[in-house]
Scaffold this active site. Structure first.
Site, PDB file in Angstrom:
ATOM      1  N   PRO A  10       0.794  -1.223   0.000  1.00 26.22           N
ATOM      2  CA  PRO A  10       0.000   0.000   0.000  1.00 26.22           C
ATOM      3  C   PRO A  10       0.830   1.279   0.000  1.00 26.22           C
ATOM      4  O   PRO A  10       1.849   1.369   0.678  1.00 26.22           O
ATOM      5  CB  PRO A  10      -0.830  -0.107   1.280  1.00 26.22           C
ATOM      6  N   ASN A  11       0.349   2.210  -0.788  1.00 23.82           N
ATOM      7  CA  ASN A  11       0.877   3.581  -0.895  1.00 23.82           C
ATOM      8  C   ASN A  11       2.178   3.686  -1.681  1.00 23.82           C
ATOM      9  O   ASN A  11       2.643   4.794  -1.955  1.00 23.82           O
ATOM     10  CB  ASN A  11       1.040   4.225   0.496  1.00 23.82           C
ATOM     11  N   ARG A  71      12.733   4.634  12.986  1.00 22.97           N
ATOM     12  CA  ARG A  71      11.511   5.438  12.921  1.00 22.97           C
ATOM     13  C   ARG A  71      10.600   5.155  14.133  1.00 22.97           C
ATOM     14  O   ARG A  71      11.069   4.708  15.167  1.00 22.97           O
ATOM     15  CB  ARG A  71      10.802   5.170  11.582  1.00 22.97           C
ATOM     16  N   ALA A 124       2.940  -0.610   5.047  1.00 17.32           N
ATOM     17  CA  ALA A 124       2.525  -0.670   6.452  1.00 17.32           C
ATOM     18  C   ALA A 124       2.114  -2.074   6.888  1.00 17.32           C
ATOM     19  O   ALA A 124       2.145  -2.394   8.089  1.00 17.32           O
ATOM     20  CB  ALA A 124       1.375   0.309   6.684  1.00 17.32           C
ATOM     21  N   HIS A 172      12.722  -2.089   2.370  1.00 17.57           N
ATOM     22  CA  HIS A 172      12.148  -0.804   2.785  1.00 17.57           C
ATOM     23  C   HIS A 172      13.018   0.334   2.299  1.00 17.57           C
ATOM     24  O   HIS A 172      14.250   0.251   2.372  1.00 17.57           O
ATOM     25  CB  HIS A 172      12.021  -0.718   4.310  1.00 17.57           C
ATOM     26  N   TYR A 232      10.576   9.048   1.755  1.00 18.42           N
ATOM     27  CA  TYR A 232      10.628   7.948   0.782  1.00 18.42           C
ATOM     28  C   TYR A 232      11.362   8.301  -0.514  1.00 18.42           C
ATOM     29  O   TYR A 232      11.508   7.460  -1.393  1.00 18.42           O
ATOM     30  CB  TYR A 232       9.200   7.473   0.468  1.00 18.42           C
ATOM     31  N   ARG A 238       4.860  11.000  -2.560  1.00 12.30           N
ATOM     32  CA  ARG A 238       4.484  10.674  -1.194  1.00 12.30           C
ATOM     33  C   ARG A 238       5.643  10.987  -0.231  1.00 12.30           C
ATOM     34  O   ARG A 238       6.710  10.372  -0.321  1.00 12.30           O
ATOM     35  CB  ARG A 238       4.189   9.178  -1.117  1.00 12.30           C
ATOM     36  N   ASN A 262       8.185  -5.248  -0.641  1.00  9.09           N
ATOM     37  CA  ASN A 262       7.975  -4.158   0.300  1.00  9.09           C
ATOM     38  C   ASN A 262       6.483  -4.128   0.621  1.00  9.09           C
ATOM     39  O   ASN A 262       5.688  -3.622  -0.165  1.00  9.09           O
ATOM     40  CB  ASN A 262       8.419  -2.815  -0.293  1.00  9.09           C
ATOM     41  N   GLU A 314      12.784  -8.899   2.146  1.00  9.41           N
ATOM     42  CA  GLU A 314      11.987  -7.761   2.623  1.00  9.41           C
ATOM     43  C   GLU A 314      12.748  -6.470   2.314  1.00  9.41           C
ATOM     44  O   GLU A 314      13.942  -6.369   2.608  1.00  9.41           O
ATOM     45  CB  GLU A 314      11.781  -7.918   4.137  1.00  9.41           C
TER      46      GLU A 314
HETATM   47  C1  DHK Z   1       6.960   1.816   3.469  1.00  8.03           C
HETATM   48  C2  DHK Z   1       5.796   2.114   4.075  1.00  8.03           C
HETATM   49  O1  DHK Z   1       4.712   2.398   3.364  1.00  8.03           O
HETATM   50  C3  DHK Z   1       5.694   2.190   5.534  1.00  8.03           C
HETATM   51  O2  DHK Z   1       4.403   1.874   5.993  1.00  8.03           O
HETATM   52  C4  DHK Z   1       6.723   1.319   6.230  1.00  8.03           C
HETATM   53  C5  DHK Z   1       8.149   1.334   4.210  1.00  8.03           C
HETATM   54  C6  DHK Z   1       8.109   1.619   5.674  1.00  8.03           C
HETATM   55  C7  DHK Z   1       9.430   1.764   3.515  1.00  8.03           C
HETATM   56  O3  DHK Z   1      10.288   2.401   4.124  1.00  8.03           O
HETATM   57  O4  DHK Z   1       9.599   1.419   2.338  1.00  8.03           O
HETATM   58  O5  DHK Z   1       6.689   1.541   7.603  1.00  8.03           O
END
Ligand code: DHK
Length: 149
Positions: A11-12, A108, A78, A101, A24, A19, A75, A99
């Site tokens: 998500p996102n 964080r 959340a 990120h 990010y 974003r 990834n 995994e």
């Molecule tokens: C991405 C997200 O959307 C967060 O919810 C995670 C992760 C971290 C990232 O750092 O890629 O907590």
């Protein structure tokens, strides 16, 4: 037959580039996919990419990947911190999952400092922005070579 790698984002992450760029980065998901695809080809692999904002959709994608993928860069956004379903899907499929990120989740908020999926992954890369994916692809391909040797 080239190794088949799935790049799976939760998500996102479709909003990367706009974003919270301070957290990010400014690189879009399309840019990341293009870069990884080029590296994969150079390394004799093929990369497919999928993204979903839905937990069940990600479970379905992992189930499907067990039929064709040699490994997964994942990834889960959340869902990393909450999803027993994704943890179970990785365990159930037996897929080699790394995994990934962008941010350093260990540095964080406390709710980001626990991952449900790390224990069922072959490794974790976190904190290098878009380069986290590049490092994870390198690690995954080396891992698959080692397992095959
Ligand atoms: C991405 C997200 O959307 C967060 O919810 C995670 C992760 C971290 C990232 O750092 O890629 O907590």
């Amino acid at each position: 037959m080239p190794r088949q790698i799935l790049l799976l984002n939760g998500p996102n992450l479709n909003l990367l580039g706009t974003r919270e760029p301070d957290v990010y980065g400014a690189t879009t998901l399309d840019d990341i996919v293009a870069q990884l695809r080029t590296i994969a080809i150079e390394r004799g692999a093929e990369l497919s990419d999928q993204q979903s904002n839905h937990e069940g959709g990600l479970v379905d994608m992992l189930h499907d990947a067990r039929n064709w993928a040699d490994g997964v860069l994942f990834n889960p956004g959340a869902y990393t911190h909450t999803s027993i379903a994704l943890r179970d899907a990785i365990a159930a499929t037996g897929l080699a999952v790394v995994e990934v990120h962008l941010s350093n989740v260990a540095a964080r908020e406390s709710f980001r400092q626990h991952s449900m999926i790390s224990p069922v992954c072959v490794g974790v890369v976190s904190g290098f922005g878009a380069i986290s994916y590049v490092a994870a692809l390198d690690g995954l391909l080396r891992h698959l070579d080692e397992v095959a040797a």
